[in-house]
Scaffold this active site. Structure first.
Site, PDB file in Angstrom:
ATOM      1  N   TYR A 151       0.839  -1.201   0.000  1.00 53.81           N
ATOM      2  CA  TYR A 151       0.000   0.000   0.000  1.00 53.81           C
ATOM      3  C   TYR A 151       0.874   1.251   0.000  1.00 53.81           C
ATOM      4  O   TYR A 151       2.080   1.194   0.294  1.00 53.81           O
ATOM      5  CB  TYR A 151      -0.923  -0.002   1.219  1.00 53.81           C
ATOM      6  CG  TYR A 151      -2.143   0.870   1.069  1.00 53.81           C
ATOM      7  CD1 TYR A 151      -3.047   0.661   0.033  1.00 53.81           C
ATOM      8  CD2 TYR A 151      -2.394   1.921   1.950  1.00 53.81           C
ATOM      9  CE1 TYR A 151      -4.168   1.454  -0.113  1.00 53.81           C
ATOM     10  CE2 TYR A 151      -3.511   2.722   1.815  1.00 53.81           C
ATOM     11  CZ  TYR A 151      -4.398   2.488   0.779  1.00 53.81           C
ATOM     12  OH  TYR A 151      -5.499   3.281   0.628  1.00 53.81           O
TER      13      TYR A 151
ATOM     14  N   SER B 289     -19.126  -3.454  -5.326  1.00 60.00           N
ATOM     15  CA  SER B 289     -18.172  -3.239  -4.235  1.00 60.00           C
ATOM     16  C   SER B 289     -18.777  -2.297  -3.196  1.00 60.00           C
ATOM     17  O   SER B 289     -19.862  -1.733  -3.395  1.00 60.00           O
ATOM     18  CB  SER B 289     -16.879  -2.633  -4.785  1.00 60.00           C
ATOM     19  OG  SER B 289     -17.125  -1.318  -5.284  1.00 60.00           O
TER      20      SER B 289
ATOM     21  N   VAL C  74     -17.697   0.707  -2.361  1.00 63.59           N
ATOM     22  CA  VAL C  74     -17.788   2.031  -2.971  1.00 63.59           C
ATOM     23  C   VAL C  74     -18.923   2.053  -3.991  1.00 63.59           C
ATOM     24  O   VAL C  74     -19.726   2.995  -4.024  1.00 63.59           O
ATOM     25  CB  VAL C  74     -16.461   2.421  -3.650  1.00 63.59           C
ATOM     26  CG1 VAL C  74     -16.631   3.694  -4.479  1.00 63.59           C
ATOM     27  CG2 VAL C  74     -15.364   2.625  -2.614  1.00 63.59           C
TER      28      VAL C  74
ATOM     29  N   GLY D   8      -9.281   2.743  -7.632  1.00 60.28           N
ATOM     30  CA  GLY D   8      -8.817   1.400  -7.304  1.00 60.28           C
ATOM     31  C   GLY D   8      -8.345   0.694  -8.555  1.00 60.28           C
ATOM     32  O   GLY D   8      -8.569   1.171  -9.681  1.00 60.28           O
TER      33      GLY D   8
ATOM     34  N   TRP E 247      -7.925   9.435  -3.820  1.00 58.19           N
ATOM     35  CA  TRP E 247      -7.540   8.641  -2.652  1.00 58.19           C
ATOM     36  C   TRP E 247      -8.124   9.329  -1.434  1.00 58.19           C
ATOM     37  O   TRP E 247      -7.724  10.429  -1.081  1.00 58.19           O
ATOM     38  CB  TRP E 247      -6.017   8.554  -2.567  1.00 58.19           C
ATOM     39  CG  TRP E 247      -5.486   7.672  -1.486  1.00 58.19           C
ATOM     40  CD1 TRP E 247      -6.079   6.587  -0.935  1.00 58.19           C
ATOM     41  CD2 TRP E 247      -4.219   7.804  -0.839  1.00 58.19           C
ATOM     42  NE1 TRP E 247      -5.271   6.024   0.014  1.00 58.19           N
ATOM     43  CE2 TRP E 247      -4.125   6.740   0.095  1.00 58.19           C
ATOM     44  CE3 TRP E 247      -3.156   8.703  -0.951  1.00 58.19           C
ATOM     45  CZ2 TRP E 247      -3.007   6.581   0.914  1.00 58.19           C
ATOM     46  CZ3 TRP E 247      -2.052   8.536  -0.154  1.00 58.19           C
ATOM     47  CH2 TRP E 247      -1.978   7.479   0.769  1.00 58.19           C
TER      48      TRP E 247
END
Length: 324
Positions: A82, A182, A184, A274, A299
């Site tokens: 990450y 998902s 989101v 993503g 982000w």
């Protein structure tokens, strides 16, 4: 500590939640935590350990964790892939809701009984209790169900900001997204519907496609299509019932992102948040020259840091929940 499925409203999310066992205030002097001392696959490096809590400071609070989800970014942190990585050893988890059990002498903004969520990533939420700085926490309204509260800080906020910050969307406008089932994606569907915005929602083909389509439609999806349909001529028929999208939201990457771009209206924006396919985003030259599309990234962690002393998460978190 046990694993349970996170549910919100009419839909069951494919996200596990760590539910912490109840215990008295007097017992909160240590904590069970999922901790890793090295980066690697979570199943191999995570260990359940008992940690002694540090002493309370004047600006700190003692919290009891109520619930914490497992997100892909949590696993990426453990794997060491990450963008930000906490110092090792580290407790896993970036999101969750906790109850304030004790406050330091100089803490003014929080009180015992408040529900709080982390302001930033890397706080380590996969534990039963923690001593944290009061400034690292954001309070929540008390009328939010615990499992919804545990998941408001990342996915719904990502959806809310992407729908608000890149294009001026009005009722009747269209947004297209992949990864529509998902966390989101489902938040995008619900918030868009609350704003009167039409949504085209792309999912992978699967045996239970009809059931998934019905669930997303129940959340407010205007159209649910597969990745294969996205590439077919019948998309022209779909655009007879709604305008081409001003905004595309990409959580996958690869060919899926390229197909989203193809359907944007001239001057529209594609926002990437993503890359589940682990493939690069390829932008056709024609899309840049002839349609002047804009390629952006988002982000939510960076947004929170940039707005730490400006627009506060808690100022609109309740509105986000009401839209879900």
């Amino acid at each position: 500590m046990k694993l349970s499925l996170l549910t919100r409203g009419r839909l069951v999310y494919r996200t596990a939640v760590l539910l912490k066992n109840s215990y008295s205030v007097s017992a909160v002097r240590d904590s069970a935590a999922l901790l890793h001392r090295n980066h690697g696959e979570p199943s191999q490096v995570l260990q359940l350990e008992d940690l002694v809590l540090p002493q309370m400071g004047p600006e700190s609070v003692l919290v009891k964790m109520l619930a914490a989800p497992i997100n892909p970014s949590d696993l990426n942190m453990i794997q060491g892939t990450y963008a930000i990585l906490p110092e090792l050893p580290a407790v896993g988890g970036n999101e969750g809701v906790a109850r304030v059990m004790e406050v330091g002498d100089e803490v003014k903004a929080l009180k015992v009984g408040d529900w709080v969520i982390p302001r930033d990533a890397g706080i380590g939420t996969w534990r039963t209790a923690a001593v944290l700085k009061a400034d690292d926490l954001v309070t929540l309204p008390k009328d939010i169900p615990v499992l919804s509260a545990a998941t408001l800080g990342v996915n719904p906020c990502t959806a809310f900001r992407m729908l608000s910050d890149f294009e001026e969307l009005k009722p009747g406008d269209t947004v297209i997204q992949n990864a529509a089932n998902s966390g989101v994606g489902q938040a995008v569907i619900q918030i868009a519907a609350a704003k009167g915005i039409q949504s085209i929602n792309v999912v992978r083909d699967r045996p239970d496609l009809q059931q998934l389509s019905e669930r997303l439609t129940a959340l407010g999806a205007t159209h649910v299509i597969t990745e294969e349909t996205l590439r077919r001529p019948e998309m022209k028929e779909l655009f007879k019932s709604c305008p081409r999208p001003k905004l595309a939201l990409n959580g996958v990457g690869g060919k899926s992102a390229t197909e989203l771009l193809r359907h944007l209206q001239s001057g529209g924006s594609m926002v990437t948040y993503g890359g589940m396919a682990k493939q690069p985003v390829t932008v056709p030259v024609s899309a840049l020259i002839f349609k002047d599309v804009k390629i952006r990234g988002f982000w939510v962690t960076q947004w929170k840091r940039d707005n730490k002393h400006g627009e506060c998460l808690q100022s609109y978190i309740h509105d986000i929940y009401k839209a879900l």
